[in-house]
Design a protein around this motif. Structure first.
Motif, PDB file in Angstrom:
ATOM      1  N   ALA A  91     -16.630  14.120  -4.502  1.00  0.00           N
ATOM      2  CA  ALA A  91     -16.767  12.605  -4.398  1.00  0.00           C
ATOM      3  C   ALA A  91     -16.158  12.005  -5.865  1.00  0.00           C
ATOM      4  O   ALA A  91     -15.565  10.951  -5.485  1.00  0.00           O
ATOM      5  N   TRP A  92     -16.452  12.437  -6.643  1.00  0.00           N
ATOM      6  CA  TRP A  92     -15.999  11.656  -8.213  1.00  0.00           C
ATOM      7  C   TRP A  92     -14.480  11.699  -8.080  1.00  0.00           C
ATOM      8  O   TRP A  92     -13.751  10.656  -8.482  1.00  0.00           O
ATOM      9  N   ALA A  93     -13.748  12.987  -7.509  1.00  0.00           N
ATOM     10  CA  ALA A  93     -12.244  12.986  -7.438  1.00  0.00           C
ATOM     11  C   ALA A  93     -11.793  11.753  -6.455  1.00  0.00           C
ATOM     12  O   ALA A  93     -10.762  11.296  -7.018  1.00  0.00           O
ATOM     13  N   PHE A  94     -12.281  11.816  -5.399  1.00  0.00           N
ATOM     14  CA  PHE A  94     -12.044  10.910  -4.471  1.00  0.00           C
ATOM     15  C   PHE A  94     -12.223   9.322  -4.942  1.00  0.00           C
ATOM     16  O   PHE A  94     -11.177   8.517  -5.044  1.00  0.00           O
ATOM     17  N   GLY A  95     -13.299   9.179  -5.380  1.00  0.00           N
ATOM     18  CA  GLY A  95     -13.626   7.664  -6.040  1.00  0.00           C
ATOM     19  C   GLY A  95     -12.858   7.460  -7.170  1.00  0.00           C
ATOM     20  O   GLY A  95     -12.443   6.314  -7.222  1.00  0.00           O
ATOM     21  N   GLY A  96     -12.802   8.517  -8.103  1.00  0.00           N
ATOM     22  CA  GLY A  96     -12.148   8.036  -9.409  1.00  0.00           C
ATOM     23  C   GLY A  96     -10.428   7.945  -9.018  1.00  0.00           C
ATOM     24  O   GLY A  96      -9.942   6.926  -9.779  1.00  0.00           O
ATOM     25  N   MET A  97     -10.076   8.643  -8.200  1.00  0.00           N
ATOM     26  CA  MET A  97      -8.459   8.378  -7.966  1.00  0.00           C
ATOM     27  C   MET A  97      -8.219   6.940  -7.497  1.00  0.00           C
ATOM     28  O   MET A  97      -7.200   6.291  -7.632  1.00  0.00           O
ATOM     29  N   ILE A  98      -9.292   6.684  -6.430  1.00  0.00           N
ATOM     30  CA  ILE A  98      -9.032   5.386  -5.970  1.00  0.00           C
ATOM     31  C   ILE A  98      -9.137   4.173  -6.745  1.00  0.00           C
ATOM     32  O   ILE A  98      -8.480   3.208  -6.847  1.00  0.00           O
ATOM     33  N   PHE A  99     -10.128   4.520  -7.886  1.00  0.00           N
ATOM     34  CA  PHE A  99     -10.328   3.377  -8.854  1.00  0.00           C
ATOM     35  C   PHE A  99      -8.932   3.194  -9.709  1.00  0.00           C
ATOM     36  O   PHE A  99      -8.509   2.035  -9.908  1.00  0.00           O
ATOM     37  N   ALA A 100      -8.454   4.421  -9.870  1.00  0.00           N
ATOM     38  CA  ALA A 100      -7.352   4.438 -11.018  1.00  0.00           C
ATOM     39  C   ALA A 100      -6.134   3.894 -10.126  1.00  0.00           C
ATOM     40  O   ALA A 100      -5.478   3.079 -10.679  1.00  0.00           O
ATOM     41  N   LEU A 101      -6.137   4.461  -8.816  1.00  0.00           N
ATOM     42  CA  LEU A 101      -4.740   3.916  -8.240  1.00  0.00           C
ATOM     43  C   LEU A 101      -4.719   2.546  -7.682  1.00  0.00           C
ATOM     44  O   LEU A 101      -3.818   2.013  -7.638  1.00  0.00           O
ATOM     45  N   VAL A 102      -5.993   1.953  -7.446  1.00  0.00           N
ATOM     46  CA  VAL A 102      -5.887   0.567  -6.984  1.00  0.00           C
ATOM     47  C   VAL A 102      -5.509  -0.308  -8.100  1.00  0.00           C
ATOM     48  O   VAL A 102      -4.822  -1.425  -8.329  1.00  0.00           O
ATOM     49  N   TYR A 103      -6.090   0.331  -9.600  1.00  0.00           N
ATOM     50  CA  TYR A 103      -5.553  -0.537 -10.778  1.00  0.00           C
ATOM     51  C   TYR A 103      -4.144  -0.386 -11.085  1.00  0.00           C
ATOM     52  O   TYR A 103      -3.819  -1.478 -11.170  1.00  0.00           O
ATOM     53  N   CYS A 104      -3.421   0.464 -10.570  1.00  0.00           N
ATOM     54  CA  CYS A 104      -2.243   0.732 -11.066  1.00  0.00           C
ATOM     55  C   CYS A 104      -1.243  -0.057 -10.044  1.00  0.00           C
ATOM     56  O   CYS A 104      -0.214  -0.606 -10.162  1.00  0.00           O
ATOM     57  N   THR A 105      -1.770  -0.112  -8.724  1.00  0.00           N
ATOM     58  CA  THR A 105      -0.877  -0.630  -7.434  1.00  0.00           C
ATOM     59  C   THR A 105      -1.398  -2.009  -7.093  1.00  0.00           C
ATOM     60  O   THR A 105      -0.507  -2.596  -6.466  1.00  0.00           O
ATOM     61  N   ALA A 106      -2.406  -2.558  -7.700  1.00  0.00           N
ATOM     62  CA  ALA A 106      -3.080  -3.875  -7.320  1.00  0.00           C
ATOM     63  C   ALA A 106      -1.724  -5.076  -7.401  1.00  0.00           C
ATOM     64  O   ALA A 106      -1.672  -5.697  -6.204  1.00  0.00           O
ATOM     65  N   GLY A 107      -0.885  -5.031  -8.349  1.00  0.00           N
ATOM     66  CA  GLY A 107      -0.205  -6.140  -8.702  1.00  0.00           C
ATOM     67  C   GLY A 107       1.324  -5.970  -8.026  1.00  0.00           C
ATOM     68  O   GLY A 107       1.995  -6.734  -7.845  1.00  0.00           O
ATOM     69  N   ILE A 108       1.457  -4.689  -7.295  1.00  0.00           N
ATOM     70  CA  ILE A 108       2.512  -4.481  -6.742  1.00  0.00           C
ATOM     71  C   ILE A 108       2.262  -4.548  -5.206  1.00  0.00           C
ATOM     72  O   ILE A 108       3.358  -5.235  -4.481  1.00  0.00           O
ATOM     73  N   SER A 109       1.517  -3.813  -4.578  1.00  0.00           N
ATOM     74  CA  SER A 109       1.395  -3.811  -3.081  1.00  0.00           C
ATOM     75  C   SER A 109      -0.172  -4.370  -2.598  1.00  0.00           C
ATOM     76  O   SER A 109      -0.294  -4.539  -1.330  1.00  0.00           O
ATOM     77  N   GLY A 110      -0.996  -4.519  -3.389  1.00  0.00           N
ATOM     78  CA  GLY A 110      -2.413  -4.955  -3.270  1.00  0.00           C
ATOM     79  C   GLY A 110      -3.217  -3.683  -3.300  1.00  0.00           C
ATOM     80  O   GLY A 110      -4.400  -3.881  -3.232  1.00  0.00           O
ATOM     81  N   GLY A 111      -2.563  -2.468  -3.398  1.00  0.00           N
ATOM     82  CA  GLY A 111      -3.458  -1.223  -3.596  1.00  0.00           C
ATOM     83  C   GLY A 111      -4.305  -0.920  -2.550  1.00  0.00           C
ATOM     84  O   GLY A 111      -5.418  -0.570  -2.592  1.00  0.00           O
TER      85      GLY A 111
END
Length: 287
Positions: A91-111
């Motif tokens: 659960a942490w792997a899934f949630g943590g990856m979404i947290f990190a990837l949303v942070y990384c891509t929010a300004g490009i695609s909206g994540g």
């Protein structure tokens, strides 16, 4: 600066409320409802920002599947769950990856990183149909490649023996129960996305933009804790499709419809709730 001007003129940043992660939301205190995104926006097809956003969705979904499926494989492989991260770690792997990837891509695609999220935002008129379809295709391709890399690392025999991280309705649960779990779980995720990226809230409290990835990732974590024993937790059709294609066994396809129908219904309900409740709330400035 030319690239920035193009982003504003065409693509993800043209409509301030269309950025689902709030990176371009209004910060002035005089809030005005932004116009809904057009259903078709031909100008996007000639904009580099459009294709850059699709590439970002591909890479993010690729990394998401790679880390999450590899974590699942590690837990399933161990003869004793006490020697692994267990369900909580998955659960942490899934949630943590979404947290990190949303942070990384929010300004490009909206994540988005999830066709169900894209579908919900499309229904809420926060992006065009053109962009939504492109995002979904890139998300699915990224998921297939991510799961494929895991299979390449582990070898076909071991990957198949461990279930390939594919989503199935667990023994003891009906398909209807699995469908219900996917609907409610996706509703919680997409509802959180709408709430965390609400332009009215960000216009009132500009610091909220920085915190947006946190509740979204945490929602994914909580849903996984609750529904891993039922369906392995899909709530993301691209994740389910990528694992199913690479695993490619009958048991992965028997229940596969659950992991498309459930998330899309949940996303549609969240979009409806957003229109009825969240957007209907009056704007109150703190100043």
């Amino acid at each position: 600066m030319e690239g920035k001007e193009e982003d504003v003129r065409l693509g993800a940043n043209k409509f301030s409320d269309r950025q689902p992660l709030g990176t371009s939301a209004q910060t002035d205190k005089d809030y005005k409802d932004p116009p809904p995104a057009p259903l078709f926006e031909p100008g996007e097809l000639s904009s580099w920002s459009f294709y850059r956003a699709g590439i970002a969705e591909f890479v993010a979904t690729f990394l998401f599947l790679y880390i999450s499926v590899l974590t699942v494989m590690g837990v399933v492989k161990s003869p004793t769950k006490c020697g692994t991260v267990g369900i909580q770690g998955i659960a942490w792997a899934f949630g943590g990856m979404i947290f990190a990837l949303v942070y990384c891509t929010a300004g490009i695609s909206g994540g988005h990183i999830n066709p169900a999220v894209t579908f919900g935002l499309l229904l809420a008129r926060k992006l065009s149909l053109t962009r939504a379809v492109f995002y979904m295709v890139m998300q699915c391709l990224g998921a297939i490649c991510g799961a494929g890399v895991v299979k390449g690392f582990m070898g076909k025999n071991q990957y198949t023996a461990l279930g390939g991280g594919a989503n199935v309705v667990a023994h003891g649960y009906t398909k209807g129960g699995g469908l219900g779990a996917e609907i409610v779980g996706t509703f919680m995720l997409v509802y959180t996305v709408f709430s965390a990226t609400d332009a009215k809230r960000i216009a009132r409290d500009s610091h909220i933009t920085i915190l947006v990835p946190l509740p979204i990732g945490f929602a994914v974590f909580l849903v996984h804790l609750a529904t891993i024993p039922i369906t392995g937790t899909g709530i993301n059709p691209a994740r389910s499709l990528g694992a199913a294609i690479i695993y490619n066994e009958d048991q992965a396809w028997d229940d596969h419809w659950v992991f498309w129908v459930g998330p899309f219904i949940g996303a549609a309900l969240a979009a409806l709730y957003h229109q009825i409740v969240i957007r209907a709330m009056p704007f109150k400035s703190r100043s």
